[in-house]
Design a protein around this motif. Structure first.
Motif, PDB file in Angstrom:
ATOM      1  N   ALA A 157       0.791  -1.235   0.000  1.00  0.00           N
ATOM      2  CA  ALA A 157       0.000   0.000   0.000  1.00  0.00           C
ATOM      3  C   ALA A 157       0.822   1.283   0.000  1.00  0.00           C
ATOM      4  CB  ALA A 157      -0.955   0.005   1.189  1.00  0.00           C
ATOM      5  N   SER A 158       2.143   1.167  -0.077  1.00  0.00           N
ATOM      6  CA  SER A 158       2.943   2.377  -0.273  1.00  0.00           C
ATOM      7  C   SER A 158       4.287   1.999  -0.841  1.00  0.00           C
ATOM      8  CB  SER A 158       3.130   3.174   1.025  1.00  0.00           C
ATOM      9  OG  SER A 158       4.155   2.621   1.830  1.00  0.00           O
ATOM     10  N   ALA A 159       4.850   2.933  -1.585  1.00  0.00           N
ATOM     11  CA  ALA A 159       6.236   2.867  -2.039  1.00  0.00           C
ATOM     12  C   ALA A 159       6.729   4.304  -2.038  1.00  0.00           C
ATOM     13  CB  ALA A 159       6.345   2.255  -3.429  1.00  0.00           C
ATOM     14  N   VAL A 160       7.958   4.501  -1.573  1.00  0.00           N
ATOM     15  CA  VAL A 160       8.467   5.867  -1.456  1.00  0.00           C
ATOM     16  C   VAL A 160       9.983   5.810  -1.330  1.00  0.00           C
ATOM     17  CG1 VAL A 160       8.061   5.829   1.063  1.00  0.00           C
ATOM     18  CG2 VAL A 160       8.268   8.019  -0.132  1.00  0.00           C
ATOM     19  N   GLY A 161      10.662   6.697  -2.051  1.00  0.00           N
ATOM     20  CA  GLY A 161      12.105   6.780  -1.929  1.00  0.00           C
ATOM     21  C   GLY A 161      12.516   7.048  -0.500  1.00  0.00           C
ATOM     22  N   ASP A 162      13.672   6.528  -0.118  1.00  0.00           N
ATOM     23  CA  ASP A 162      14.034   6.553   1.304  1.00  0.00           C
ATOM     24  C   ASP A 162      14.074   7.955   1.904  1.00  0.00           C
ATOM     25  OD1 ASP A 162      16.346   7.275  -0.073  1.00  0.00           O
ATOM     26  OD2 ASP A 162      17.561   5.616   0.684  1.00  0.00           O
ATOM     27  N   GLN A 163      14.549   8.925   1.140  1.00  0.00           N
ATOM     28  CA  GLN A 163      14.663  10.261   1.735  1.00  0.00           C
ATOM     29  C   GLN A 163      13.312  10.970   1.857  1.00  0.00           C
ATOM     30  OE1 GLN A 163      17.396  10.636   3.181  1.00  0.00           O
ATOM     31  NE2 GLN A 163      18.112   8.772   2.165  1.00  0.00           N
ATOM     32  N   GLN A 164      12.459  10.759   0.880  1.00  0.00           N
ATOM     33  CA  GLN A 164      11.101  11.299   1.000  1.00  0.00           C
ATOM     34  C   GLN A 164      10.336  10.586   2.113  1.00  0.00           C
ATOM     35  OE1 GLN A 164      12.679  10.514  -1.905  1.00  0.00           O
ATOM     36  NE2 GLN A 164      11.891  11.724  -3.612  1.00  0.00           N
ATOM     37  N   ALA A 165      10.605   9.296   2.276  1.00  0.00           N
ATOM     38  CA  ALA A 165       9.981   8.550   3.373  1.00  0.00           C
ATOM     39  C   ALA A 165      10.381   9.134   4.726  1.00  0.00           C
ATOM     40  CB  ALA A 165      10.383   7.072   3.304  1.00  0.00           C
ATOM     41  N   ALA A 166      11.658   9.482   4.862  1.00  0.00           N
ATOM     42  CA  ALA A 166      12.122  10.078   6.116  1.00  0.00           C
ATOM     43  C   ALA A 166      11.476  11.440   6.344  1.00  0.00           C
ATOM     44  CB  ALA A 166      13.645  10.198   6.117  1.00  0.00           C
TER      45      ALA A 166
END
Length: 492
Positions: free
Chosen positions: A236-245
């Motif tokens: 239910a989600s995918a996000v680049g690591d820095q945007q995730a942070a």
């Protein structure tokens, strides 16, 4: 509804699975390091099959540790090392080449050859032309792997960054998607229209049929096939690591900034719902898309952050583990005039010098092991500060620009955090849980499936923070910064 959200954190040096409960507490963690492959100087690769096997392995391990079954997990969120490029055969499911890692500089010469397009590419993608981004890595595979271009044109090859590869494998090839945040790091994606840019694809000679569909960061993409984790779990989600942070740090307001201290360092600022193109060596990226709205960010990237600690350990043998560095750095009062500029894979923002090589400046007979260790930690601080300075020029007096939220493994080092506050003359705020990358992916997945109602509920889960404020005067700060700038100028 399940009791937990599980994050897959597919990083540069390891694969991890972290399970969170509704109060944002970590229930279980499993981790496995992955092999770093260096075929030539400046080249960095991973084995995509190792990434897949390690990630599914740690997911199963984390569930077993906590005594959790698939029915207990409401959704999976994926966060990943960005820009790392994988091409695979959709019929066999096998990669045609190793994953080319974000750090890899092999396309430097090609990037230099297309600099006449830099302005138009930046206006469309928000990015500078650099080997860091995925587009030229993909071109390299098509140009250099025998038969790859012909297969791609026939529609037999697929491209993806790590989240795309994992989703495709988890769904047994049923779902081929990327999220907006990762798409915006390819140098192929128009961040204004939210589409693959046909002009750039033509320039790089990349068949569009290879590319995944671009989707938001918080929605149900599909389900895992049951034989991997014992049941069907929603992805239910995918996000680049820095945007995730950035999301995990709850930087929901325009002007909020965070820095992640990982293999590299990545400073992001929420700039709201309109992209701002920088002329200060920063890139513009999509932070996240959710509920039909897109949020943008300014970003500055340091290529050698915590990786310099690995260098101290593995190449120089000065330490046996990263946790020693805090104590050892404080055995001396300063670096004795020594500065390290760790341009081992070029210099990132705000310089963008892929040809730069690392140097140690100010060596004298009195410089010893502890000074080198301290200078290595300081090099992280100075590089981050260069980006903060650039961001201030672009953002002006935007709210909270002098408050820096921090996370990542190296943020546990109190010496490093205090020095960052000293040099940047800002308040540095470290949360109790520094796993904000995995937490951001969990939040986005949980919001997609109703595990959490909204962002206000997430803010209710805030825990105690540790704060660091500057403890040096302006004269000392300026003196140390002058030494750093002099060292950087020696390699420019």
């Amino acid at each position: 509804m399940g009791k937990y959200i599980m994050s897959f954190d597919a990083g540069t040096t390891s694969e991890r699975a972290i399970i969170f409960d509704k109060n944002s507490n970590i229930v279980s963690v499993a981790k496995k390091e992955i092999k770093q492959i260096y075929p030539k100087p400046g080249w960095v690769e991973h084995d995509p099959m190792e990434i897949w096997a390690s990630q599914i392995g740690v997911a199963a391990e984390a569930m077993t540790k906590a005594g959790i079954s698939a029915e207990d997990i409401e959704a999976i969120g994926i966060t990943n090392q960005r820009e790392t490029t994988i091409v695979w055969d959709k019929n066999t499911g096998l990669p045609v080449y190793n994953a080319i890692v974000w750090q890899c500089r092999r396309t430097k010469d090609y990037c230099e050859s297309i600099m006449e397009y830099k302005d138009s590419i930046q206006q469309k993608t928000g990015l500078v032309i650099d080997p860091y981004f995925s587009g030229t890595k993909l071109k390299w595979i098509l140009d250099n792997v025998e038969g790859a271009r012909e297969k791609a044109i026939r529609g037999d090859l697929l491209f993806g960054t790590v989240e795309t590869w994992l989703i495709w494998k988890l769904t047994a090839g049923k779902v081929h998607v990327t999220d907006y945040s990762n798409a915006s790091r390819t140098m192929l994606f128009n961040i204004n229209s939210l589409e693959w840019d046909k002009d750039i694809l033509k320039l790089l000679d990349i068949p569009e049929c290879m590319l995944p569909s671009a989707v938001s960061n918080s929605e149900i993409y599909g389900e895992t096939v049951s034989n991997y984790l014992g049941g069907n779990i929603k992805i239910a989600s995918a996000v680049g690591d820095q945007q995730a942070a950035l999301f995990g740090q709850k930087c929901f307001n325009k002007g909020d900034i965070k820095n992640t201290y990982g293999t590299g360092c990545f400073l992001l600022m929420n700039i709201g719902d309109k992209p701002v193109i920088s002329d200060e060596g920063l890139v513009t990226t999509i932070a996240w898309g959710k509920g039909g709205k897109v949020v943008y960010a300014l970003e500055g990237s340091v290529f050698m952050g915590g990786a310099i600690i690995q260098w101290l350990r593995d190449e120089l043998g000065m330490i046996s583990n990263a946790s020693e560095t805090e104590e050892l750095a404080m055995k001396v009062k300063d670096t004795n005039g020594c500065y390290i500029v760790p341009a081992f894979t070029g210099l990132g923002a705000p310089y963008w010098r892929p040809d730069a090589k690392g140097i140690i400046s100010g060596l004298t007979r009195g410089v010893g092991r502890y000074h080198i260790i301290r200078a290595s930690l300081d090099s992280i601080v100075y590089q981050v500060n260069d980006i903060i300075d650039a961001m201030k020029k672009v953002a002006g007096d935007i709210n909270n620009v002098y408050v820096l939220k921090v996370d990542g493994g190296a943020s546990n080092n109190n010496y490093l955090m205090q020095t960052q506050a000293d040099i940047s003359n800002s308040k540095v705020v470290r949360p109790t849980c520094v796993e904000t990358t995995a937490l951001g992916a969990a939040y986005l997945a949980g919001l997609a499936v109703g595990f959490w109602a909204d962002e206000d509920e997430l803010c209710c889960n805030d825990s105690m923070n540790t704060e660091f404020s500057s403890a040096i005067d302006e004269a000392e700060r300026n003196d140390r910064l002058a030494g750093w700038k002099e060292a950087v100028e020696k390699l420019m």
